[in-house]
Write a protein that holds these residues in place. Structure first.
Motif, mmCIF file in Angstrom:
data_model
loop_
_atom_site.group_PDB
_atom_site.id
_atom_site.type_symbol
_atom_site.label_atom_id
_atom_site.label_comp_id
_atom_site.label_asym_id
_atom_site.label_seq_id
_atom_site.Cartn_x
_atom_site.Cartn_y
_atom_site.Cartn_z
ATOM 1 N N MET A 244 -33.750 -16.645 -14.521
ATOM 2 C CA MET A 244 -33.236 -16.912 -15.418
ATOM 3 C C MET A 244 -33.069 -16.044 -16.486
ATOM 4 N N HIS A 245 -33.323 -15.244 -16.376
ATOM 5 C CA HIS A 245 -33.565 -13.604 -17.372
ATOM 6 C C HIS A 245 -32.759 -13.766 -18.574
ATOM 7 N N HIS A 246 -33.528 -14.524 -18.797
ATOM 8 C CA HIS A 246 -33.195 -14.996 -20.520
ATOM 9 C C HIS A 246 -33.126 -14.115 -21.726
ATOM 10 N N PRO A 247 -32.913 -13.592 -22.569
ATOM 11 C CA PRO A 247 -31.742 -14.719 -23.173
ATOM 12 C C PRO A 247 -30.501 -14.620 -22.335
ATOM 13 N N TYR A 248 -30.536 -14.217 -20.699
ATOM 14 C CA TYR A 248 -29.299 -13.846 -20.198
ATOM 15 C C TYR A 248 -28.906 -14.969 -18.944
ATOM 16 N N ALA A 249 -30.057 -16.369 -19.553
ATOM 17 C CA ALA A 249 -29.285 -17.252 -18.791
ATOM 18 C C ALA A 249 -28.116 -17.652 -18.729
ATOM 19 N N HIS A 250 -27.855 -18.144 -18.358
ATOM 20 C CA HIS A 250 -26.576 -18.929 -17.931
ATOM 21 C C HIS A 250 -26.498 -20.108 -18.594
ATOM 22 N N PRO A 251 -25.259 -19.639 -19.538
ATOM 23 C CA PRO A 251 -25.279 -21.100 -20.522
ATOM 24 C C PRO A 251 -25.075 -22.468 -20.821
ATOM 25 N N ASP A 252 -25.334 -23.412 -19.444
ATOM 26 C CA ASP A 252 -25.165 -24.311 -18.640
ATOM 27 C C ASP A 252 -26.606 -24.480 -17.725
ATOM 28 N N LEU A 253 -27.264 -23.871 -18.254
ATOM 29 C CA LEU A 253 -28.724 -23.642 -17.550
ATOM 30 C C LEU A 253 -29.618 -25.158 -17.490
ATOM 31 N N TYR A 254 -29.339 -25.297 -18.922
ATOM 32 C CA TYR A 254 -30.182 -26.748 -19.047
ATOM 33 C C TYR A 254 -29.527 -28.151 -18.861
ATOM 34 N N PRO A 255 -28.488 -28.520 -18.949
ATOM 35 C CA PRO A 255 -27.419 -29.603 -18.035
ATOM 36 C C PRO A 255 -27.809 -29.395 -17.081
ATOM 37 N N SER B 73 -30.018 1.019 -21.223
ATOM 38 C CA SER B 73 -29.767 -0.108 -21.702
ATOM 39 C C SER B 73 -28.679 0.552 -22.435
ATOM 40 N N SER B 74 -28.052 -0.530 -22.626
ATOM 41 C CA SER B 74 -26.271 -1.131 -23.442
ATOM 42 C C SER B 74 -26.962 -1.157 -24.665
ATOM 43 N N THR B 75 -26.373 -0.466 -24.893
ATOM 44 C CA THR B 75 -25.839 0.357 -26.387
ATOM 45 C C THR B 75 -25.081 -1.525 -27.406
ATOM 46 N N GLN B 76 -24.435 -2.499 -26.660
ATOM 47 C CA GLN B 76 -23.958 -3.487 -26.823
ATOM 48 C C GLN B 76 -25.056 -4.187 -27.285
ATOM 49 N N LEU B 77 -25.779 -4.048 -27.132
ATOM 50 C CA LEU B 77 -27.039 -5.505 -26.735
ATOM 51 C C LEU B 77 -28.027 -5.359 -27.265
ATOM 52 N N PRO B 78 -28.491 -6.538 -28.124
ATOM 53 C CA PRO B 78 -29.788 -6.694 -28.656
ATOM 54 C C PRO B 78 -31.270 -5.344 -28.810
ATOM 55 N N SER B 79 -31.913 -4.819 -29.706
ATOM 56 C CA SER B 79 -33.441 -4.114 -29.268
ATOM 57 C C SER B 79 -34.086 -5.094 -28.826
ATOM 58 N N TRP C 251 -23.390 -14.554 -16.290
ATOM 59 C CA TRP C 251 -23.215 -12.661 -15.162
ATOM 60 C C TRP C 251 -21.866 -12.249 -16.017
ATOM 61 N N LYS C 252 -21.897 -12.808 -16.933
ATOM 62 C CA LYS C 252 -20.422 -11.842 -17.589
ATOM 63 C C LYS C 252 -21.093 -11.610 -18.631
ATOM 64 N N SER C 253 -22.706 -11.642 -18.814
ATOM 65 C CA SER C 253 -23.003 -10.571 -19.512
ATOM 66 C C SER C 253 -23.133 -9.378 -19.886
ATOM 67 N N MET C 254 -23.516 -8.749 -20.270
ATOM 68 C CA MET C 254 -23.504 -6.968 -20.654
ATOM 69 C C MET C 254 -24.704 -6.497 -19.687
ATOM 70 N N ALA C 255 -25.447 -7.213 -19.904
ATOM 71 C CA ALA C 255 -26.730 -7.308 -19.172
ATOM 72 C C ALA C 255 -26.533 -6.794 -17.765
ATOM 73 N N PHE C 256 -25.916 -7.393 -17.293
ATOM 74 C CA PHE C 256 -25.398 -6.920 -15.837
ATOM 75 C C PHE C 256 -24.183 -6.814 -15.106
ATOM 76 N N ALA C 257 -24.156 -5.836 -16.162
ATOM 77 C CA ALA C 257 -22.487 -4.932 -16.019
ATOM 78 C C ALA C 257 -22.616 -3.534 -14.905
ATOM 79 N N TYR C 258 -24.284 -3.069 -15.116
ATOM 80 C CA TYR C 258 -24.391 -2.666 -13.494
ATOM 81 C C TYR C 258 -23.547 -3.048 -12.344
#
Ligand SMILES: [Fe+2]
Length: 240
Positions: free
Chosen positions: A14-25, A62-68, A196-203
């Motif tokens: 799930m890679h929280h907080p970068y999980a898919h936005p429709d994970l819970y539904p 780490s991306s500089t565009q993402l939270p600490s 997968w659109k998250s910057m965390a998976f930019a690699y």
């Protein structure tokens, strides 16, 4: 004698907080489809790892565009809360992202004993338990679970001489079968549940392959794959 489960509900990466936005539904729809009316004694919930991402603490850049690191962890705990209610009992596997605190401690020369437990790190319910790997039975199958040992279809299952389930390889989503005089065996990779659109998976953006978002549920010993079918905006179409 090892218990035989009627349903083993698997989820991975799930890679929280970068999980898919429709994970819970999506998980709620699967829970209604596969677990309704079945005694909790006959159900096992298994998360195959990478429940949190720890992007800001990674060994990679780490991306500089993402939270600490601190803010990311706060958001991850906030985002994983609904899962505590959905599945208050869960068995989780150790993984490269999930165990990052222990890996970093080792790099710093610190023993794991000085750190919080997995459960304390994410304020999980008492029913959540972590393991290196698991072997469970369902129907005629004995099934081996590990975060990810081999990307090759069939390899882990054949090496272990039983069915197998892995996460870790985000773009792998399949069940392959093989037979022997001992019976029918299968080997599954169940994709991931990331945004997968998250910057965390930019690699991964330079790869030809894209992650497959979905999961797998074992019913009476057989694996049923359930992809999240996405629309043009990478959101779930809302149908299983
Ligand atoms: Fe992962």
């Amino acid at each position: 004698m090892m218990r035989r489960y009627e349903v083993i509900f698997c989820l991975s990466d799930m890679h929280h907080p970068y999980a898919h936005p429709d994970l819970y539904p999506f998980l709620k729809a699967l829970k209604a489809k596969y677990l309704k009316g079945i005694s909790s004694k006959k159900i096992k919930i298994v998360c195959l790892g990478d429940e949190l991402d720890y992007h800001a603490s990674s060994y990679h850049e780490s991306s500089t565009q993402l939270p600490s690191a601190g803010l990311e962890h706060h958001k991850a705990i906030e985002n994983i809360q609904p899962l505590f209610d959905l599945f208050p009992t869960m068995d989780l596997l150790e993984s490269n992202h999930g165990s990052l605190a222990y890996r970093k401690a080792n790099t710093a020369g610190l023993p794991p004993q000085v750190l919080k437990s997995y459960r304390e790190q994410i304020t999980a319910p008492r029913g959540w338990r972590w393991h290196f790997d698991l072997t469970l039975r369902s129907g005629p199958s004995t099934i081996y679970f590990h975060h990810g040992k081999s990307a090759s279809p069939g390899k882990l299952s054949q090496a272990m001489a039983m069915c197998s389930v892995q996460g870790h390889f985000h773009e792998k989503f399949h069940v392959s079968y093989w037979g022997s005089p001992q019976g029918l065996f299968w080997d599954a990779h169940i994709g991931c549940l990331i945004d997968w659109k998250s910057m965390a998976f930019a690699y991964a953006k330079n790869n030809i392959k894209r992650p497959v978002i979905g999961t797998g549920i074992i019913v009476d010993g057989q694996m049923q794959l359930e992809p999240i079918v996405l629309n043009a905006h990478a959101r779930w179409i809302g149908k299983l």
